[in-house]
Design a protein around this motif. Structure first.
Motif, PDB file in Angstrom:
ATOM      1  N   VAL A 154       0.859  -1.183   0.000  1.00 41.59           N
ATOM      2  CA  VAL A 154       0.000   0.000   0.000  1.00 41.59           C
ATOM      3  C   VAL A 154       0.894   1.232   0.000  1.00 41.59           C
ATOM      4  N   ILE A 155       0.570   2.206  -0.837  1.00 41.56           N
ATOM      5  CA  ILE A 155       1.363   3.432  -0.960  1.00 41.56           C
ATOM      6  C   ILE A 155       0.494   4.613  -0.567  1.00 41.56           C
ATOM      7  N   ALA A 156       1.042   5.469   0.314  1.00 40.85           N
ATOM      8  CA  ALA A 156       0.362   6.704   0.715  1.00 40.85           C
ATOM      9  C   ALA A 156       1.178   7.877   0.210  1.00 40.85           C
ATOM     10  N   THR A 157       0.556   8.819  -0.491  1.00 41.81           N
ATOM     11  CA  THR A 157       1.236   9.950  -1.111  1.00 41.81           C
ATOM     12  C   THR A 157       0.575  11.251  -0.667  1.00 41.81           C
ATOM     13  N   ASP A 158       1.424  12.251  -0.266  1.00 39.72           N
ATOM     14  CA  ASP A 158       0.851  13.535   0.130  1.00 39.72           C
ATOM     15  C   ASP A 158       0.653  14.423  -1.101  1.00 39.72           C
ATOM     16  N   ASN A 159       0.097  15.617  -0.891  1.00 41.33           N
ATOM     17  CA  ASN A 159      -0.192  16.538  -2.002  1.00 41.33           C
ATOM     18  C   ASN A 159       0.710  17.761  -1.932  1.00 41.33           C
ATOM     19  N   TYR A 160       1.983  17.557  -1.554  1.00 40.20           N
ATOM     20  CA  TYR A 160       2.937  18.667  -1.464  1.00 40.20           C
ATOM     21  C   TYR A 160       3.028  19.350  -2.822  1.00 40.20           C
ATOM     22  N   ASP A 161       2.877  20.683  -2.826  1.00 41.37           N
ATOM     23  CA  ASP A 161       2.802  21.408  -4.105  1.00 41.37           C
ATOM     24  C   ASP A 161       3.969  22.365  -4.300  1.00 41.37           C
ATOM     25  N   HIS A 162       5.035  22.233  -3.493  1.00 40.84           N
ATOM     26  CA  HIS A 162       6.223  23.076  -3.675  1.00 40.84           C
ATOM     27  C   HIS A 162       7.410  22.246  -4.147  1.00 40.84           C
ATOM     28  N   GLY A 163       7.127  21.132  -4.691  1.00 40.23           N
ATOM     29  CA  GLY A 163       8.166  20.211  -5.145  1.00 40.23           C
ATOM     30  C   GLY A 163       7.541  18.854  -5.383  1.00 40.23           C
ATOM     31  N   HIS A 164       8.333  17.826  -5.253  1.00 31.48           N
ATOM     32  CA  HIS A 164       7.836  16.473  -5.465  1.00 31.48           C
ATOM     33  C   HIS A 164       7.073  15.990  -4.242  1.00 31.48           C
ATOM     34  N   PRO A 165       5.844  15.484  -4.433  1.00 34.41           N
ATOM     35  CA  PRO A 165       5.132  14.872  -3.303  1.00 34.41           C
ATOM     36  C   PRO A 165       5.946  13.709  -2.744  1.00 34.41           C
ATOM     37  N   ALA A 166       5.713  13.450  -1.476  1.00 36.59           N
ATOM     38  CA  ALA A 166       6.432  12.364  -0.805  1.00 36.59           C
ATOM     39  C   ALA A 166       5.500  11.178  -0.608  1.00 36.59           C
ATOM     40  N   SER A 167       6.058   9.979  -0.761  1.00 34.81           N
ATOM     41  CA  SER A 167       5.272   8.754  -0.632  1.00 34.81           C
ATOM     42  C   SER A 167       5.917   7.822   0.370  1.00 34.81           C
ATOM     43  N   GLY A 168       5.068   7.154   1.124  1.00 31.28           N
ATOM     44  CA  GLY A 168       5.510   6.100   2.016  1.00 31.28           C
ATOM     45  C   GLY A 168       4.725   4.840   1.733  1.00 31.28           C
ATOM     46  N   SER A 169       5.277   3.696   2.092  1.00 32.89           N
ATOM     47  CA  SER A 169       4.604   2.436   1.783  1.00 32.89           C
ATOM     48  C   SER A 169       4.563   1.546   3.016  1.00 32.89           C
ATOM     49  N   GLU A 170       3.637   0.618   3.005  1.00 32.96           N
ATOM     50  CA  GLU A 170       3.486  -0.357   4.070  1.00 32.96           C
ATOM     51  C   GLU A 170       2.953  -1.639   3.457  1.00 32.96           C
ATOM     52  N   GLU A 171       3.279  -2.757   4.066  1.00 32.33           N
ATOM     53  CA  GLU A 171       2.840  -4.047   3.548  1.00 32.33           C
ATOM     54  C   GLU A 171       1.603  -4.523   4.304  1.00 32.33           C
ATOM     55  N   VAL A 172       0.691  -5.088   3.530  1.00 29.46           N
ATOM     56  CA  VAL A 172      -0.455  -5.781   4.116  1.00 29.46           C
ATOM     57  C   VAL A 172      -0.254  -7.267   3.832  1.00 29.46           C
ATOM     58  N   ALA A 173      -0.116  -8.052   4.899  1.00 30.30           N
ATOM     59  CA  ALA A 173       0.102  -9.490   4.748  1.00 30.30           C
ATOM     60  C   ALA A 173      -1.262 -10.189   4.797  1.00 30.30           C
ATOM     61  N   ILE A 174      -1.673 -10.760   3.663  1.00 31.79           N
ATOM     62  CA  ILE A 174      -2.965 -11.423   3.573  1.00 31.79           C
ATOM     63  C   ILE A 174      -2.747 -12.928   3.517  1.00 31.79           C
ATOM     64  N   THR A 175      -3.171 -13.609   4.572  1.00 34.28           N
ATOM     65  CA  THR A 175      -3.057 -15.069   4.628  1.00 34.28           C
ATOM     66  C   THR A 175      -4.258 -15.676   3.902  1.00 34.28           C
TER      67      THR A 175
END
Length: 616
Positions: free
Chosen positions: A432-453
């Motif tokens: 899963v990727i979460a991205t902000d809406n920073y408008d003074h440069g490149h938006p920043a993204s962070g990711s996290e794993e969802v483990a589905i058994t």
């Protein structure tokens, strides 16, 4: 005049004693060293024998002494030096007019008395020394060198006293003599505060040595003493100017962020400056790496060992920094350390959103795609930059395209058919990727794993694992080895829906000639039950394999057995390989040893030759 009067009186007493005792005997005589302006009487010898006409002396005196042969008076005719020879042994003799001895020869010594006629002599090696500029001072301090001198005289005349000439230090010291000396031992101590390696690395003074303890008639000699001043850590490092700085909270770790300088006019280890943060380093994110750069400069690199975090509330630092000589002998003395302050402001930066309530785990059962998307789990990421004024959108990396996510809420839904057997270990890793809406440069993204058994259902039947031999085997019409083929089955489902497997021959198979023998939970052996199969070509052996699931799954497979004529070695002999082989290739009862196109030739019994083409 004193020594001479003493000698005259002692001579008179000697003669009185000699005449009184009436024997040929004389004690040792004493004379004084030094210049001799006229000859001096030493002693007059006399024989009691009236026939004595002449006297004579002999010994190791050279020409320094003579005797009046008629009167027996011994004279000193040359000056003597006690330091050269301190006594002379005299042999006296007497004779009558015919030269016959009138007395037995007699020996006595003329002893040379010392006068103070020598000057003190300095030991050259004792006239040079060295001392640290911070050496302890005063009459009770530790001596750092010893001046030594000797005098060739003896006794009181050789008793030496030392002193330092006042006001003769080079260079001149405004505080007086830099040193004091013990008058008896010659040990030298530091007296003043004017030792400075950086300005006067060599200083000189005049030492005086006087004999006879400095009394009347003493002799004195003076020499220059050279003292090398060794460097001490007597100067504190001096900081260069420190400027206030601003650092982004995203500044990298272990990289130079700011360079500070300090200098020290000392030498060697006393010149090398180290930097240390004393306080103000809240949370410990900063360190200073000390290095030497130029001859007179030392630098300190400000580095991060922990990331800065504007959102933590610590947005400024006042670092109190010490510059000191860590390798100096007095490194702990704060007198020779300096302090300064570096002001740092932390600047907020656009960082990736942060996922909350992690880790994310979920369980589903494999199966077909749902008619409508099914919500399964919701993720949440927060952007705390710039007073939480930015928004977050979500996306997925889903290689199998089984899931979807609501971009604004982070709700994950199931939309496709899920196959547990498509995963390596029954767990599907969804990014899963979460991205902000920073408008003074490149938006920043962070990711996290969802483990589905993915929980298994029994949706796969077992199937033979034929391996490289394929679903064929070769059996002698008169087999010697009853095991025609080993058959192993596999099932991609989980263990609960897997082995033990049940193998059964189909009803179409002549079970008087063929059977299956269990080897283990996953495999059986095909057994040839016949002793002579007779003429045949290929036999299709159909069998089923069932798993152990609650609702069992059964698979059907066919093994083609080729009946062949064999030689004594049990190998097939009635087929040949061409045109892609090097010659006839025998086949074992477990299958061919090569893959090729072969032409099979049936043996002629009562039928004409028949050629059949197979592809292996």
């Amino acid at each position: 005049m004193g020594p001479r009067i003493f000698l005259i009186i002692s001579t008179a007493l000697l003669l009185a004693v000699n005449y009184a005792e009436g024997k040929w005997s004389y004690p040792d005589q004493r004379i004084s060293e030094g210049p001799l302006n006229e000859k001096m009487k030493v002693v007059k010898i006399h024989s009691k024998d009236n026939s004595t006409a002449t006297y004579d002396i002999s010994g190791d005196f050279g020409t320094k002494f003579e005797i009046d042969r008629k009167t027996g008076q011994i004279w000193q005719v040359e000056a003597v030096d006690r330091e050269t020879k301190d006594r002379y042994t005299i042999t006296i003799e007497s004779a009558d007019s015919n030269g016959n001895p009138t007395e037995d020869p007699f020996l006595f010594d003329i002893v040379v008395a010392d006068i103070n006629d020598n000057y003190p002599e300095f030991e050259e090696s004792s006239l040079t020394g060295s001392v640290e500029e911070l050496h302890d001072k005063g009459p009770d301090s530790t001596p750092f060198m010893q001046v030594k001198a000797t005098d060739a005289d003896i006794g009181f005349n050789a008793a030496i006293r030392f002193s330092i000439e006042e006001g003769r230090d080079i260079p001149e010291s405004p505080s007086g003599n830099r040193f004091i000396i013990d008058p008896v031992s010659g040990w030298v101590r530091v007296n003043g505060d004017d030792l400075n390696y950086e300005f006067n690395p060599v200083v000189r003074f005049i030492v005086i040595a006087v004999d006879s303890n400095g009394g009347a008639g003493s002799n004195a000699r003076s020499r220059e003493v050279v003292v090398s001043v060794r460097d001490s850590n007597d100067h504190a490092p001096e900081f260069g100017p420190l400027a206030d700085i601003s650092l982004s909270e995203l500044s990298g770790l272990y990289t130079p962020l700011y360079i500070m300088y300090a200098s020290d006019i000392d030498e060697g280890v006393n010149k090398k400056v180290y930097f240390e943060i004393l306080n103000g380093n809240t949370g410990g994110p900063f360190t200073i790496v000390s290095q030497q750069s130029e001859i007179d400069k030392n630098l300190g690199e400000l580095q991060l060992v922990k990331p800065l975090d504007f959102e933590s509330g610590v947005v400024s630092y006042e670092l109190k920094i010490k510059a000191y000589n860590k390798d100096a002998s007095n490194a702990a003395d704060v007198t020779y350390a300096s302090e300064s302050t570096l002001s740092i402001t932390v600047i907020d930066a656009n960082e990736p959103p942060i996922f909350r309530d992690t880790p994310y785990n979920y369980r589903i059962t494999e199966g077909p795609a749902p008619a409508q998307p099914v919500p399964i789990i919701q993720v949440h990421a927060e952007d705390i930059d710039f007073n939480k004024t930015q928004t977050v959108t979500y996306s997925l990396e889903d290689p199998e395209n089984w899931f979807d996510i609501v971009a604004t809420t982070g709700q994950i839904t199931l939309k496709g058919a899920v196959d547990r057997e498509a995963t390596a270990d029954g767990v599907y890793h969804l990014k899963v990727i979460a991205t902000d809406n920073y408008d003074h440069g490149h938006p920043a993204s962070g990711s996290e794993e969802v483990a589905i058994t993915i929980e298994d259902i029994n949706d796969n039947p077992p199937a033979p694992d034929w391996g490289p031999e394929g679903a064929t085997t070769y059996v002698c019409e008169k087999p010697r080895n009853r095991t025609a083929r080993h058959i192993k089955a596999t099932d991609p489902d989980s263990a609960v829906n897997g082995p033990p497997f049940t193998f059964r021959l189909h009803d179409s198979v002549d079970q008087t000639k063929w059977s299956l023998e269990t080897v283990d939970d996953e495999s059986v052996n095909l057994i040839a039950e016949f002793s002579d199969y007779g003429l045949s070509s290929n036999v299709s052996l159909i069998f089923t394999v069932a798993d152990s699931g609650t609702v069992s799954k059964t698979g059907t497979a066919t093994l083609t057995a080729t009946i062949c004529k064999c030689g004594d070695d049990g190998e097939c002999t009635n087929h040949y390989a061409f045109p892609y082989t090097r010659g006839p290739q025998p086949f074992t009862s477990h299958g061919p040893t090569i893959e090729c196109t072969t032409l099979w030739r049936a043996e002629i019994f009562i039928f004409p030759i028949i050629y059949t083409h197979f592809s292996i």
